[in-house]
Every structure is written in structure tokens, then in C-alpha cells.
Design a protein around this motif. Structure first.
Motif, short mmCIF file in Angstrom:
data_model
loop_
_atom_site.label_atom_id
_atom_site.label_comp_id
_atom_site.label_asym_id
_atom_site.label_seq_id
_atom_site.Cartn_x
_atom_site.Cartn_y
_atom_site.Cartn_z
N TYR A 1 0.83 -1.20 0.00
CA TYR A 1 0.00 0.00 0.00
C TYR A 1 0.87 1.26 0.00
CZ TYR A 1 -2.84 3.75 2.00
OH TYR A 1 -3.44 4.95 2.24
N VAL B 1 0.25 2.43 -3.74
CA VAL B 1 -0.99 3.20 -3.66
C VAL B 1 -0.72 4.59 -3.11
CG1 VAL B 1 -3.34 3.27 -2.73
CG2 VAL B 1 -2.30 1.06 -3.36
N VAL C 1 -9.14 -5.39 -1.98
CA VAL C 1 -8.07 -4.60 -2.59
C VAL C 1 -7.13 -5.44 -3.44
CG1 VAL C 1 -8.19 -2.97 -0.67
CG2 VAL C 1 -6.50 -4.81 -0.62
N GLN D 1 -7.12 -5.96 -6.45
CA GLN D 1 -6.80 -5.32 -7.73
C GLN D 1 -5.64 -4.34 -7.61
OE1 GLN D 1 -9.49 -4.83 -5.94
NE2 GLN D 1 -10.29 -2.73 -6.07
N ALA D 2 -5.16 -4.07 -6.39
CA ALA D 2 -4.04 -3.14 -6.21
C ALA D 2 -2.70 -3.78 -6.46
CB ALA D 2 -4.07 -2.54 -4.81
N THR E 1 -8.69 -0.16 -13.33
CA THR E 1 -9.00 0.65 -12.14
C THR E 1 -8.01 1.79 -11.97
OG1 THR E 1 -8.48 -1.47 -11.18
CG2 THR E 1 -10.17 -0.22 -10.10
N THR F 1 -8.52 2.55 -6.37
CA THR F 1 -7.75 1.64 -5.53
C THR F 1 -7.63 2.18 -4.11
OG1 THR F 1 -6.47 0.94 -7.46
CG2 THR F 1 -5.55 0.42 -5.31
N TYR G 1 -9.05 0.47 -0.50
CA TYR G 1 -8.35 0.31 0.78
C TYR G 1 -9.14 0.95 1.92
CZ TYR G 1 -3.96 -1.79 -0.78
OH TYR G 1 -3.01 -2.68 -1.25
#
Length: 526
Positions: free
Chosen positions: A66, A70, A201, A203-204, A229, A234, A238
Motif C-alpha cells: 500500500y 498506492v 483490494v 486489484q491493487a 482501475t 484503488t 483500501y
């Protein structure tokens, strides 16, 4: 035999007068019934262990990716956030234990107020960990602040919750049964945390690069082909996962608060003030059975944490099962969940030390099999199930044996009061210390072996290093831990003797006809 070891393993019960021991052997039915817990009480107590496991699992598996992909924090800052957060988490356990030991008894108890008042703040801090602020320059400070704040607040929940084991009942069998319920729910919490975070999540995930040393343009193209996405979607995923887990945290805390009543030891009401923290810490750290217990579990915990920390990389690069990691993890956790009741029956039937030897060592043959045999998916699933059986024992046994050590301490130090949080907080501290050591060893070893970030494959030296970290090194640590358990003095006979002596103390303290002189004499005899 070391000096003093014989005295340590001797029975405190043997020092009591015969009449008192006979009273302890036949406790009144009324007192025994009062200490029994219903299934509802045990379930409510067990549910309280889920918040720590659900949030810890989500942070452990997903916080790094993350921060990097992200929140787009640079790798150096992300490593500082993760390392400082873990170090601070370990430091807060004895700090919170100290604060709890200075707490006075209230209408809600001594431990419950910590659980109640830390919950809303912890939920807010957890949610803000997964929020991307609009100021890029201060993002690293933002995540460091709220990560450390959440770890502090969840410690304010988990340390008193762990110490609550000693205050839900004075009966050893009831505490052991409640601990088995708790471990089952905690393992389910790890499964739940992984499932919720992974499904929402997933797809992250960032695709691997065929050429790890490729240009930034190649990386950008790879990221664009990963899915449709957007980054904002994203980030919202989360936040949604954080909201779901935060809701579970609150629900579990409410169930724990409403379903569990904190009970006070009868003989504690006769004592004026709790023992000073540093005096209590000195007595706890000089208690032989406690040192031997945490030393043994320190090595075994380090072994399992090495496997846990490197499991994903081992499956991806050494075994070549990139898409099977979540399924293998699920197999481990489900196996652990279903076998915890079996280990609870086993330790009741054959004793806790025997359960340690059989439970912890059961993973060794299968780790050897993985080390020697070439990659095979079916064999890997068999090993995952076997590892879950051993993980269940590693989950259950420390928390089941720690109350026995505290009972033994109370017999040797009958005037001590308020030391329970010290026992539990320093055990958690050493466990988290083992986690930090395993993280450092793994990172340095892979760095020396030439690990390539985001590569689809790794050099042979990296694959060999991962195999050693997941198989041979844990085997050596497990064997060292089992050798240390040979020195642990509290066997089943010792537990029975301590139980009789403690029951005599409680009977004497709760008896209306007991005078202050008799109580002083009993404490002096002990």
C-alpha cells in the motif's frame, strides 16, 4: 542442577498445614460453581482476541505494498515507517504494562476501562493509516504518526485483554478452556483479515517486470496493463476494507465488554496497594519458570515468524507458485483453526509440556521434506496443512502455560499484587522483538543474496536463501526452543500442587470466620 533450581521446582503446597491442604482438596461447591464460566462467557471473551489479529494480519500483509504502490511513498521512507512502527510497537507493551499496574480498581474492573476507552481512538487511527492525504511532502510523517499511534492504542487494548485471562476465573481448567476458545477465534481472525483485505483490494497488486532493471517507461506500461482501475478507485478500495475491519473491531470490543465480568482474587482485597512497578518487574524477571518459558517460546516464535515473513516470496520464487499463495495461506490457517480444539484436549489429557514437544516438533519432518524435495504443488499443500497443525500449538500453548507461571509466582510471592500485566506485556514484547529480528535477518540475507525488486524471477542464490529461511533455519530454532523447554519446571504434578495451595489461600481469604491473624500466618507459611 543450578543453584536454587531444586527449591524452584519444589512444591509450595508441601509447606502448608495438613488441615489447610485438605480444605483446598475439597473446595466448597458454592465457590467452585461461582468460578465456572458458561460457553457464552468463553465465547464473549474469545471474540475480544479478534481485533488484534484482524488488524495485525491486514497490516502485516498489505501495508508495505500500500505504501509503495498506492500511497506512492518512496521505498526508503516506507522502510523507515515499517521499521520504526514495529520498534515502537514492541516498546509500548512494557510501557502500557507499567501504566496498567498503576491503575486502581474501578466499578468496571482494573483492565476493562483500558479496553473500552482505547477502542474508538484505535479505530480512527487505523482508518487514517489507509487514507492518502493531499500533501505529498508530508505523507511519510502522516503514516509514521498514525501507524505508531494505532500500535499504541491497540496495545492499550491487547495487553489488558491478555492479562484478563487471570481475572475471568481462578480455576485453571476454566482459564485453559477459555484460552482454547480465544486461540480458535484469533486464528479465525487472521483468516478473516486476510480474506477481507485480499478480496477488496486485490486489484491493487503490481505486475512483475521481466527486466527488473528496466526503465521507468517500462514500469509505467506494465502498471497500465494491469487493469482498468484508477489509482483513486484503488485508494477507495483500501478505505472500504479499513472501514469493514474497523467495524469488526468495534463489534468485538462491545461483545467483550458486555459478555465478560472481571473478577478480583479474594485474597487481593486484603492488600492495601499494588506492588511498585520496578520492584514487581525485578521479581518477575527473577522468577525462573517465567524466564525459561519465554526463552523457549522466543526461539520457537522466531522460527514460525521466519516462515511467515518469507512464505510469500518462497512460494513465488523458490517453488514457482505465484498464484497459489493465498490458497496455501488459507490452508494453513484453516488447519490451525480446526486443530486447536484437538490440542486443547491433548494438553488436558497428556499435559502441557508433552503438548509442546509434540505440537511444535510436528512441523520439523515436513519442513525437511520441503527442503529436500523438488517443487510439487500437492506436497506443498500437505506441508501447509501440517504447518497449520503446528501453528495451532504455537498459538495455544504460550497463553495456556503463562497463567501457570503466574500462579506459581503468586505462591512464592503472596504479597505481590498487580504483576499480571507485567507478565503478559513483557511476553508480548519479546514476541514482537522476535518478529523484528526475523524481519531484519530476512531482509539482510536477501539483500546479500542479490534480491531483485519486482522481478518475475530471482537468481539461484536468492532461491536458496529463501529455502534456508523457510526450512533449515526454523528447524534449528525449533530444536533449540525444545531443549530450553526441558528446563521448564512446571509439569502436571507441580500444577496440581500449586492448584491445591492456591485453592487453600482462596478458601481461607473468602471464609467469613477467618481472622486477620490467621491470614497473616497463612501468608507467612507460604
Amino acid at each position: 542442577m543450578a543453584k536454587g533450581e531444586g527449591a524452584e521446582s519444589g512444591s509450595a503446597a508441601g509447606l502448608l498445614p495438613t488441615g489447610i491442604l485438605q480444605a483446598g482438596e475439597r473446595p466448597s461447591q458454592e465457590l467452585k460453581k461461582k468460578q465456572q464460566l458458561s460457553i457464552c462467557n468463553k465465547l464473549c471473551y474469545a471474540v475480544g482476541g479478534a481485533p488484534y489479529q484482524v488488524t495485525g494480519c491486514a497490516l502485516g500483509f498489505f501495508l508495505q505494498i500500500y505504501l509503495l504502490d498506492v500511497a506512492q511513498v518512496d521505498p526508503f521512507s516506507a522502510s523507515i515507517i515499517l521499521f520504526v512502527g514495529r520498534a515502537w510497537d514492541a516498546f509500548t507493551d512494557p510501557l502500557v504494562g507499567f501504566c496498567i499496574s498503576k491503575s486502581s480498581w474501578t466499578r468496571l474492573g482494573c483492565l476493562m476501562p483500558w479496553i473500552i476507552f482505547s477502542t474508538p481512538l484505535a479505530v480512527i487511527a487505523y482508518f487514517l493509516i489507509w487514507f492518502v492525504p493531499d500533501f505529498p511532502q508530508g505523507q511519510a510523517l502522516w503514516y509514521l504518526l498514525f501507524y505508531c499511534l494505532f500500535e499504541t492504542l491497540v496495545t492499550c487494548f491487547h495487553v489488558p485483554y491478555s492479562a484478563l485471562t487471570m481475572f475471568i476465573s481462578t480455576e485453571q481448567s476454566e482459564r485453559d478452556s477459555a484460552t482454547a476458545y480465544r486461540m480458535t477465534v484469533e486464528v479465525l481472525g487472521t483468516v478473516l483479515g486476510t480474506a477481507i483485505q485480499g478480496q477488496i483490494v486485490g486489484q491493487a497488486d503490481t505486475p512483475c517486470l521481466q527486466d527488473p532493471n528496466g526503465s521507468a517507461v517500462a514500469l509505467e506500461v506494465a502498471n497500465h496493463t494491469h487493469g482498468t482501475t484508477s489509482l483513486r478507485e484503488t485508494q477507495n478500495a483500501y478505505l472500504l476494507a479499513a472501514g469493514v475491519i474497523a467495524s469488526i473491531y468495534v463489534i468485538c470490543a462491545v461483545i467483550l465488554t458486555l459478555g465478560v465480568r472481571e473478577q478480583r482474587e479474594p485474597y487481593e482485597t486484603q492488600q492495601a496497594e499494588p506492588m511498585p512497578f520496578f520492584r514487581g518487574l525485578r521479581l518477575v524477571m527473577s522468577h525462573g519458570p517465567y524466564i525459561k518459558l519465554i526463552a523457549g517460546f522466543l526461539f520457537t516464535s522466531l522460527a514460525f515468524m521466519l516462515v511467515e515473513g518469507n512464505f510469500a516470496l518462497f512460494c513465488t520464487y523458490t517453488l514457482g507458485f505465484r498464484n497459489e499463495f493465498q490458497n496455501l495461506l488459507l490452508a494453513i490457517m484453516l488447519s490451525a483453526t480446526f486443530t486447536i480444539p484437538i490440542w486443547q484436549w491433548f494438553l488436558t489429557r497428556f499435559g502441557k509440556k508433552t503438548a509442546v514437544y509434540f505440537g511444535i516438533s510436528s512441523a520439523v519432518p515436513f519442513l525437511i521434506l520441503v527442503a529436500l524435495k523438488k517443487s510439487n504443488l500437492i506436497v506443498t499443500y500437505v506441508v501447509a496443512v501440517a504447518a497449520g497443525i503446528s501453528v495451532a500449538a504455537a498459538f495455544l500453548l504460550p497463553w495456556s502455560m503463562l497463567p501457570d507461571v503466574i500462579d506459581d509466582f503468586h505462591l512464592k510471592q503472596p504479597r505481590s499484587r498487580g504483576t499480571e500485566p507485567i507478565f503478559f506485556s513483557f511476553y508480548v514484547f519479546f514476541t514482537k522483538f522476535a518478529s523484528g529480528v526475523s524481519l531484519g535477518i530476512s531482509t539482510l540475507s536477501l539483500d546479500f543474496a542479490g534480491y531483485q525488486t519486482r522481478g518475475c524471477s530471482q537468481p539461484a542464490r536468492v532461491k536458496f536463501t529463501l529455502k534456508m529461511l523457510v526450512t533449515m533455519v526454523p528447524i534449528v530454532l525449533i530444536l533449540l526452543g525444545l531443549l530450553l523447554f526441558k528446563l521448564y519446571p512446571i509439569d502436571e504434578e507441580k500444577r496440581r500442587q500449586n492448584k491445591k495451595a492456591l485453592q487453600a489461600l482462596r478458601e481461607e481469604a473468602s471464609s467469613s470466620g477467618c481472622s486477620d491473624t490467621d491470614s497473616t500466618e497463612l501468608a507467612s507459611i507460604l
